[in-house]
Enzyme design. Structure first.
Site, PDB file in Angstrom:
ATOM      1  N   GLU A  60       0.819  -1.215   0.000  1.00  0.00           N
ATOM      2  CA  GLU A  60       0.000   0.000   0.000  1.00  0.00           C
ATOM      3  C   GLU A  60       0.855   1.268   0.000  1.00  0.00           C
ATOM      4  O   GLU A  60       0.475   2.279  -0.601  1.00  0.00           O
ATOM      5  CB  GLU A  60      -0.941   0.003   1.215  1.00  0.00           C
ATOM      6  N   HIS A 129     -10.293  -6.453   8.144  1.00  0.00           N
ATOM      7  CA  HIS A 129     -10.902  -6.149   6.859  1.00  0.00           C
ATOM      8  C   HIS A 129     -12.142  -5.262   6.996  1.00  0.00           C
ATOM      9  O   HIS A 129     -12.498  -4.559   6.048  1.00  0.00           O
ATOM     10  CB  HIS A 129     -11.287  -7.440   6.133  1.00  0.00           C
TER      11      HIS A 129
END
Length: 325
Positions: A60, A129
């Site tokens: 990321e 998540h």
């Protein structure tokens, strides 16, 4: 008009802007040929090519750095963080760099980057998540934070985000991706960022909320109507900046309010809304402004999340406390 789910509306928004502006690029982990974990980018690489819709390595921080560089050279990156629980890996790019770009450069650069990411509970995802981290992002000046609750809003808000001159965090609740369809224009249209929507008119109580909790709030409002209470439901749509005008107008009409969020109570958005109401409309209130939120604990494992998440019953119970105060 076409009947679309939210995921279809999001896909259509990106397709619209890829056609509209050759400087729009879409990238992230598995967004290319695979079409993303939830197929939000399905078919885009095939239509627009690997130079404009492409996969990145599993990193990321690298995705964020790439987006910054591209934005400084005239592109409009639409970067995907595969799940928003992984945002910590790219926080420096978002909060330390993009959010400060305009200020740091004296207005020469803006950082027109859209940061798309799924989040939210109720779908039994693995740990890290489903976390609702929008409060973390909303605390950073220089970033707009958008959370749609319907397919129609999703397309219009995403097009606005991509066209905006500054960074926008655009969060997509996973439970809403395919939960229902509604009519969505096939042509391009925009919904202003920073503008809330009155999803249901009412006179006795204002429920102020966003994301998946809009639908739980609407269920609660319908149940309360059967008991003789007229409830207004405000969908913030953008949680930073807040549409203070719409919030205060509603509270001054109903004189009572609750604020609902899926995130833990300590997480920020609801607390900020309550503060704004008490600062600006305290003389209009006939009861305390209460919050409905998840407990202040780490997000539970999937087996326990349904008991942990706020729902329509929790909202209705809190609303009754305010209505009978």
């Amino acid at each position: 008009m076409a009947q679309m789910t939210m995921i279809q509306a999001i896909n259509d928004a990106m397709k619209t802007e890829l056609k509209n502006d050759e400087n729009v690029l879409v990238f992230g982990e598995d967004v290319g040929n695979n079409g993303g974990v939830f197929r939000a980018t399905e078919g885009l690489q095939k239509e627009f090519g690997e130079d404009r819709v492409f996969d990145t390595p599993l990193g990321e921080s690298g995705i964020g750095g790439l987006a910054i560089g591209l934005s400084l050279t005239g592109y409009r990156p639409v970067m995907e963080i595969q799940f928003f629980g992984f945002v910590f890996e790219v926080m420096d790019s978002i909060s330390g760099q993009l959010a400060r770009m305009q200020f740091r450069s004296g207005g020469r650069f803006n950082g027109p980057v859209t940061i798309r990411s799924p989040f939210g509970g109720g779908v039994a995802t693995p740990e890290m998540h489903a976390d609702s981290l929008e409060g973390l992002m909303a605390q950073q000046p220089g970033i707009t934070v958008v959370i749609p609750s319907t397919p129609y809003d999703a397309k219009g808000l995403l097009i606005s985000a991509i066209r905006d001159e500054n960074p926008v965090v655009y969060l997509e609740h996973m439970k809403l991706y395919r939960s229902f369809r509604e009519e969505v224009p096939e042509e391009a249209y925009t919904i202003p960022l920073g503008k809330a929507d009155v999803k249901r008119e009412g006179t006795d109580l204002s429920i102020i909320t966003y994301g998946a909790m809009v639908h739980e709030s609407l269920k609660a409002a319908e149940a309360l109507e059967k008991e003789g209470h007229s409830v207004e439901v405000i969908d913030l749509r953008t949680v930073q900046p807040l549409d203070i005008e719409t919030i205060i107008a509603s509270v001054e009409k109903t004189n009572r309010a609750i604020v609902v969020q899926e995130a833990q109570k300590q997480a920020g958005i609801a607390a900020n809304v309550v503060s704004e109401i008490t600062e600006r409309a305290i003389l209009s209130l006939e009861a305390p402004v209460l919050r409905v939120a998840a407990p202040d604990t780490i997000y539970p494992y999937a087996q326990g999340e349904n008991a942990w998440l706020p729902d329509a019953k929790d909202i209705a119970e809190t609303a009754k406390k305010v209505l009978t105060f």
